[in-house]
Design a protein around this motif. Structure first.
Motif, PDB file in Angstrom:
ATOM      1  N   ARG B  45       0.843  -1.209   0.000  1.00 42.54           N
ATOM      2  CA  ARG B  45       0.000   0.000   0.000  1.00 42.54           C
ATOM      3  C   ARG B  45       0.874   1.253   0.000  1.00 42.54           C
ATOM      4  O   ARG B  45       0.566   2.239   0.643  1.00 42.54           O
ATOM      5  N   MET B  46       1.982   1.155  -0.698  1.00 43.18           N
ATOM      6  CA  MET B  46       2.906   2.281  -0.735  1.00 43.18           C
ATOM      7  C   MET B  46       3.342   2.497  -2.180  1.00 43.18           C
ATOM      8  O   MET B  46       3.882   1.601  -2.820  1.00 43.18           O
ATOM      9  N   MET B  47       3.086   3.690  -2.645  1.00 40.75           N
ATOM     10  CA  MET B  47       3.328   4.006  -4.050  1.00 40.75           C
ATOM     11  C   MET B  47       4.607   4.824  -4.202  1.00 40.75           C
ATOM     12  O   MET B  47       4.851   5.740  -3.424  1.00 40.75           O
ATOM     13  N   HIS B  54      19.453  12.831  -7.806  1.00 40.43           N
ATOM     14  CA  HIS B  54      20.320  12.155  -6.835  1.00 40.43           C
ATOM     15  C   HIS B  54      19.622  11.006  -6.107  1.00 40.43           C
ATOM     16  O   HIS B  54      19.772  10.841  -4.908  1.00 40.43           O
ATOM     17  N   GLY B  55      18.837  10.240  -6.844  1.00 40.89           N
ATOM     18  CA  GLY B  55      18.242   9.047  -6.255  1.00 40.89           C
ATOM     19  C   GLY B  55      17.226   9.319  -5.165  1.00 40.89           C
ATOM     20  O   GLY B  55      17.009   8.497  -4.283  1.00 40.89           O
ATOM     21  N   TYR B  56      16.624  10.468  -5.221  1.00 42.19           N
ATOM     22  CA  TYR B  56      15.622  10.848  -4.221  1.00 42.19           C
ATOM     23  C   TYR B  56      14.259  10.331  -4.674  1.00 42.19           C
ATOM     24  O   TYR B  56      13.815  10.622  -5.782  1.00 42.19           O
ATOM     25  N   VAL B  57      13.636   9.554  -3.806  1.00 45.62           N
ATOM     26  CA  VAL B  57      12.349   8.952  -4.146  1.00 45.62           C
ATOM     27  C   VAL B  57      11.321   9.361  -3.094  1.00 45.62           C
ATOM     28  O   VAL B  57      11.620   9.368  -1.901  1.00 45.62           O
ATOM     29  N   ILE B  58      10.142   9.700  -3.561  1.00 46.47           N
ATOM     30  CA  ILE B  58       9.043   9.960  -2.639  1.00 46.47           C
ATOM     31  C   ILE B  58       8.120   8.748  -2.641  1.00 46.47           C
ATOM     32  O   ILE B  58       7.648   8.324  -3.698  1.00 46.47           O
ATOM     33  N   GLY B  59       7.914   8.193  -1.450  1.00 48.46           N
ATOM     34  CA  GLY B  59       6.975   7.085  -1.308  1.00 48.46           C
ATOM     35  C   GLY B  59       5.737   7.544  -0.565  1.00 48.46           C
ATOM     36  O   GLY B  59       5.839   8.313   0.394  1.00 48.46           O
ATOM     37  N   TYR B  60       4.597   7.091  -1.019  1.00 48.06           N
ATOM     38  CA  TYR B  60       3.324   7.515  -0.416  1.00 48.06           C
ATOM     39  C   TYR B  60       2.643   6.271   0.136  1.00 48.06           C
ATOM     40  O   TYR B  60       2.180   5.421  -0.622  1.00 48.06           O
ATOM     41  N   GLU B  61       2.615   6.166   1.465  1.00 48.34           N
ATOM     42  CA  GLU B  61       2.082   4.970   2.097  1.00 48.34           C
ATOM     43  C   GLU B  61       0.694   5.243   2.659  1.00 48.34           C
ATOM     44  O   GLU B  61       0.489   6.247   3.337  1.00 48.34           O
ATOM     45  N   ARG B  62      -0.234   4.360   2.355  1.00 52.08           N
ATOM     46  CA  ARG B  62      -1.599   4.494   2.871  1.00 52.08           C
ATOM     47  C   ARG B  62      -1.780   3.472   3.977  1.00 52.08           C
ATOM     48  O   ARG B  62      -1.888   2.275   3.725  1.00 52.08           O
ATOM     49  N   ARG B  76       1.378   8.344   5.042  1.00 55.18           N
ATOM     50  CA  ARG B  76       2.728   8.725   5.442  1.00 55.18           C
ATOM     51  C   ARG B  76       3.554   8.964   4.167  1.00 55.18           C
ATOM     52  O   ARG B  76       3.445   8.225   3.202  1.00 55.18           O
ATOM     53  N   LEU B  77       4.330  10.026   4.214  1.00 50.11           N
ATOM     54  CA  LEU B  77       5.199  10.331   3.082  1.00 50.11           C
ATOM     55  C   LEU B  77       6.619   9.888   3.426  1.00 50.11           C
ATOM     56  O   LEU B  77       7.142  10.259   4.466  1.00 50.11           O
ATOM     57  N   TRP B  78       7.184   9.104   2.551  1.00 48.29           N
ATOM     58  CA  TRP B  78       8.570   8.652   2.752  1.00 48.29           C
ATOM     59  C   TRP B  78       9.487   9.419   1.819  1.00 48.29           C
ATOM     60  O   TRP B  78       9.188   9.584   0.637  1.00 48.29           O
ATOM     61  N   ARG B  79      10.600   9.868   2.384  1.00 45.86           N
ATOM     62  CA  ARG B  79      11.619  10.499   1.549  1.00 45.86           C
ATOM     63  C   ARG B  79      12.857   9.618   1.598  1.00 45.86           C
ATOM     64  O   ARG B  79      13.423   9.411   2.659  1.00 45.86           O
ATOM     65  N   ILE B  80      13.219   9.093   0.463  1.00 45.87           N
ATOM     66  CA  ILE B  80      14.239   8.048   0.413  1.00 45.87           C
ATOM     67  C   ILE B  80      15.372   8.465  -0.522  1.00 45.87           C
ATOM     68  O   ILE B  80      15.112   8.982  -1.618  1.00 45.87           O
ATOM     69  N   SER B 405      -0.408  13.892   3.914  1.00 40.16           N
ATOM     70  CA  SER B 405       0.873  13.180   3.938  1.00 40.16           C
ATOM     71  C   SER B 405       2.029  14.152   3.773  1.00 40.16           C
ATOM     72  O   SER B 405       3.107  13.950   4.325  1.00 40.16           O
ATOM     73  N   ILE B 406       1.791  15.216   3.032  1.00 41.81           N
ATOM     74  CA  ILE B 406       2.853  16.207   2.832  1.00 41.81           C
ATOM     75  C   ILE B 406       3.012  17.046   4.096  1.00 41.81           C
ATOM     76  O   ILE B 406       4.118  17.317   4.550  1.00 41.81           O
TER      77      ILE B 406
END
Lengths: 185, 808
Positions: B45-47, B54-62, B76-80, B405-406
């Motif tokens: 459940r995370m998009m 620079h390999g920065y990914v935003i993940g959006y978890e429900r 939840r917003l993931w910054r990876i 989430s933001i």
């Protein structure tokens, strides 16, 4: 002087094994000057017992030490009661060269974050790669929406410096993040 | 990161056989094996919402959308930060463009199959499948296997031949080849489809009654994450799809690619292709991240032979205008084939222009459903091919993510950080009426029980004039400027001289921008030979600090000056009023606070009560006034002590409105009231604070330009209404006649306006054309309701013009 108050009067918050604490008044001196200068190096050593730290490093034990703020600025830590005298001593030692040594102890909020999983709490609040944040590393960045600086000690605890007027915000944000729990990485 | 709740993608529904196991079992076993590994984190459940530099990914978890009873945050917003990113984003099935493809009951073949297999939902009893590829046959077979009717498979290809086609025929399903749907019948629900030849123009051969249509125009790899940060695409004509070009990946700091696509996202279509591609992608990513992949081989799949698709962009190929006007490309933004063709005719040849003209692929769609079909129609209308048309830009997020989430924890008390002085707690306890000043909240007034805010302001002002008032002035900026060149530096920043200020003395100064406009003011104190302390406005502290650093770092980098922002080091409290000195003496002090020892505009260090104090004899009220700075940690206790000791003298705190009225009674300007970014010191009759001796200061040249030195500029005056009422804030003084636009001419405006409790009437300041030379003239000011109010031009100093009260 009686009745000195730190920003949150020593408040602490516990959640999920993490403690956020207003660590009270900590002597802090802003020292600006030529960090490569021998006289300055000697004065820093005398003031806080530590050598001038390398870029983005802090050398601090027991509330004494120095942190690298910028190519021409250090944050000197000493016990609160000694800060004014230490600033004066630094100024005297460096009187023949361009420098600035000024007591900023009261302008700061000093917060500690201890317990298991503090890296994750910090990761929620600051744009820093905490997986690769070493003991003794020092970072000036932001926590939530405000400016802050911090270092990690041998025990893995974080020591955070923010502006006094925003100390409660930083404290409350960390406490809220701790309360939300770890995300089980 | 898996966008859905389950791993495994379509394989489970499509029923492949992998390494001798059913796909479902193979996926479960693989999932289990991965979950056991310490260095693997799986989150469902995370998009993956976006890929950035620079390999920065935003993940959006429900987290709790599927179960709102669960505790904790909803999203939840993931910054990876990743060394390497493998995007296994799959592919999206394309609709076919035939008339009536928007009628309820028309669905993508894959979606219809998912409903059936995953959720046990039958969309219709009789489903017509329409396709240009073999995959849709799986839907027909699945429907039949579940006991539902498939009246026909309408295949646009003239001779389809794969294993699935054979299976459908063997199962007795009617397969029409070289065929098309001319149009769908029905309004709120499909009732039938009209069969036609794909090669024709829509002549109906037969109506086939049905209540659902499963359509498939082929599959488009989901290349969004690949493309967000610059990954490039190639057009694969055989598969009719844009595929990521592995040679042109998004690149990191060293020019290395940091995204690898896997499986259908690469353009692989069959399970075998998908697994082989994914296996190689994983190996490539591990290597690129500096790891060493273990030996092994891709899982083996029982091959199902599939024939290639045949691109079909319009069905039937020669559909009439009436049919094209009902053939949807973008279902979300209501764009039909005819619309895109019109755009091309109107000259919107660029795909980006056509997109904006038609709204094709905008907003939530982001090209997911409509992109390729739309591009093909545009290409055809322009008589060019799809790669020449190109694609529109892929922008993150992949699908919309929630504002919550933001925002994260930034809600309630954490929504906006508010700066608080060491005395803020007392203000809150008193129930002060607050107003925002910069990022601070300052007490506007301290209403007592039964008092209105206006009453409180009046009481606070009168008490300050008659007895003694107390102001929390901690928020004022305090910038320490030190160095051998500090005097020279301040002479450049302020319009007046600061280098010649004596140690122990204070001087009011003005700062202008390079364009000459007044940007800040405040009192400067000379601390020692090399050191000055510059007070700024509350809102200006950080800005002026940055302004100083800007000049020191970028322009005068060789000047020896250091600046430190000491704003928060001190709690600064103004003790103001005729009894101010008595209060401080009653506090007990080792300082001589007499007029002779500490005159107006000087400062001194000492002890007041039990406190380390720096006392400035400056006044923003016109009264005898001491602004006392103590270390912030002592601030609250100092404030309490002043209140306690001052009680015998009638001490009362006053707020910012009192401060404003007190200064206005004295004709002192306020940055932000008398200035608005277009006002120069000369407009405010502050020429006395502009040094004539200096060669230069910031703003000097600009102030010499013709418009700035124009005697016609509006200038500051005092204003008094004839009836004693208060002028409306910002009111305009009207003049005779009209301007070129037919608007009433103007000759001035109000900059500050208050009821003065001291004088018992309305007072105001304003900028007026030739104001200072028109003393006594009466002007008419707009009230905003079509009526006017008369006010007389007077001296701007309403109270104690000689300044005797502050100098006692």
């Amino acid at each position: 002087m009686s009745d000195l108050k730190s920003f949150y009067e020593g408040r602490a918050a516990d959640a999920n094994g993490v403690t956020v604490r207003d660590a009270g008044l900590q002597g802090m001196i802003t020292l600006r000057g030529d960090l490569a200068n021998a006289k300055l190096k000697a004065a820093v050593k005398k003031a806080c017992g530590q050598a001038v730290p390398a870029a983005r490093r802090a050398v601090i034990t027991g509330g004494r030490g120095a942190a690298w703020m910028s190519p021409d600025e250090l944050l000197i830590l000493v016990p609160y009661a000694e800060a004014a005298a230490t600033a004066a001593a630094l100024a005297l030692a460096l009187k023949d060269q361009h420098h600035l040594a000024v007591n900023v102890s009261d302008a700061r909020a000093y917060i500690t974050l201890t317990g298991a999983g503090v890296d994750e709490i910090m990761a929620k609040c600051a744009p820093v790669d905490f997986a690769n944040f070493a003991v003794g590393e020092f970072r000036r960045t932001r926590i939530g929406q405000v400016a802050a600086a911090f270092w990690k000690d041998e025990a893995g605890a974080f020591h955070i410096v923010a502006f006094r007027s925003l100390g409660d915000y930083v404290f409350d944000l960390l406490a809220t993040s701790a309360k939300a729990g770890l995300v089980n990485l | 990161m898996e966008q859905t709740a389950q791993l495994g993608g379509r394989a489970v529904v499509d029923g492949a056989e992998i390494d001798g196991q059913q796909a479902e079992d193979w996926v479960a076993a693989t999932h289990q094996a991965l979950a056991k590994m310490d260095n693997v984190t799986i989150r469902t459940r995370m998009m993956g919402a976006g890929v950035y530099d620079h390999g920065y990914v935003i993940g959006y978890e429900r987290l709790t959308d599927h179960d709102p009873q669960l505790d904790g945050p909803r999203h939840r917003l993931w910054r990876i930060r990743a060394k390497q990113i493998v995007t296994a984003t799959g592919a999206i099935e394309r609709p076919l463009s035939f008339a009536g493809n928007d009628i309820p009951g028309v669905m993508l073949a894959g979606a219809l199959r998912d409903y059936l297999v995953n959720w046990g939902v039958s969309v219709g009893d009789r489903t017509v499948v329409v396709t240009n590829n073999d995959d849709a046959y799986r839907t027909a077979l699945a429907l039949q296997a579940h006991g539902l009717g498939v009246p026909a498979i309408i295949d646009a290809r003239s001779a389809p031949s794969g294993d699935l086609v054979a299976a459908a025929r063997a199962a007795g399903i009617r397969v029409e080849t070289g065929a098309a749907i001319a149009k769908v019948m029905g309004k709120t629900r499909v009732t039938a489809v009209a069969l036609a030849a794909q090669a024709g123009e829509g002549g109906v051969l037969e109506d086939i009654p049905c209540d659902a249509v499963a359509m498939s125009g082929g599959w488009s790899p989901v290349v969004h994450l690949w493309s967000h940060c610059g990954g490039k695409l190639n057009w694969d004509a055989e598969r009719a799809m844009f595929r990521p070009d592995p040679k042109r990946a998004p690149t990191g700091a060293a020019g290395e690619g940091f995204v690898v696509t896997a499986g259908s996202a690469s353009g692989a279509l069959t399970t075998g292709e998908v697994l082989t591609d994914a296996f190689e992608a994983a190996r490539a990513a591990i290597k690129a991240a500096g790891g060493k992949p273990k030996a092994g081989k891709a899982p083996q799949v029982t091959v199902v032979a599939e024939a290639p698709l045949e691109p079909v962009w319009l069905m039937p190929q020669g559909a009439s205008y009436e049919l094209r006007a009902k053939a949807w490309l973008d279902f979300q933004n209501d764009v039909k084939v005819a619309d895109v063709q019109l755009a091309a005719r109107e000259g919107y040849e660029s795909v980006e222009h056509a997109k904006r003209y038609t709204t094709l692929g905008m907003a939530t769609d982001q090209g997911k459903l409509s992109n390729i079909n739309g591009l093909a129609i545009l290409g055809d209308a322009l008589n060019t091919d799809i790669p020449s048309v190109g694609t529109t830009t892929f922008r993150p997020p992949y699908t919309p993510i929630s504002m919550g989430s933001i925002g994260g924890a930034a809600r309630d008390d954490l929504f906006l950080p508010i700066r608080k002085t060491p005395i803020h707690g007392w203000h809150t306890d008193q129930g002060a009426d607050f107003e925002p000043v910069g990022a601070w909240r300052r007490p506007y007034a301290f209403p007592r029980k039964g008092e209105t805010v206006h009453d409180a302001v009046t009481r606070e002002i009168l008490n300050t004039r008659e007895n003694v008032g107390l102001l929390d002035a901690s928020t004022l900026g305090k910038l320490l400027v030190k160095g051998p060149d500090a005097g020279r530096f301040l002479d450049m920043l302020y319009t007046n001289m600061m280098s010649n200020l004596g140690v122990g003395k204070c001087r009011y100064g003005l700062m202008c921008s390079e364009n000459g406009f007044l940007i800040d003011d405040g009192v400067v104190a000379r601390i020692d030979e090399e050191t000055w302390l510059c007070h700024t406005t509350t809102g200006g502290a950080d800005r002026i600090h940055a302004w100083m650093e800007d000049w020191l770092q970028c322009e005068w980098w060789d000047w020896k000056v250091y600046v430190a922002n000491l704003t928060e080091q001190y709690a600064q409290i103004a003790v103001v009023g005729p009894k101010a000195r008595q209060v401080l003496q009653a506090m007990g002090t080792d300082m001589d606070l007499s007029k002779e020892a500490l005159p107006f505009m000087q400062w001194a260090d000492g002890r007041i009560g039990d406190f380390d104090a720096r006392v400035y004899r400056i006044s923003f009220s016109g009264e005898l006034s001491y602004e006392i700075a103590v270390p912030a940690a002592q601030g609250r206790a100092f404030w309490d002590a002043l209140l306690r000791v001052g009680a015998d003298f009638g001490i009362m705190p006053y707020g910012t409105e009192g401060l404003h009225v007190l200064r206005a009674e004295k004709g002192f300007i306020m940055i932000g009231d008398e200035t608005d970014g277009t006002v120069i010191p000369q407009d405010l009759n502050l020429g006395w604070a502009i040094s004539k001796k200096k060669d230069d200061y910031l703003g000097k040249r600009a102030q010499e330009r013709s418009h700035m030195s124009d005697p016609e500029r509006w200038k500051l005056v005092g204003l008094e209404t004839l009836d004693g009422s208060v002028l409306p804030d910002g009111a305009i003084a009207v003049a005779a006649g009209q301007n070129a636009n037919g608007q009433r001419n103007t000759q001035g405006r109000v900059t500050s306006t208050y009821h003065s409790p001291t004088l018992g009437k309305g007072i105001a300041m304003g900028l007026v054309h030739n104001g200072p030379s028109r003393m006594g003239d009466v002007l008419e000011f707009t009230k905003g309701d079509g009526t006017f109010i008369k006010a007389r031009i007077v001296d701007q100093v309403f109270y104690d013009k000689a300044g005797e009260k502050q100098d006692v």
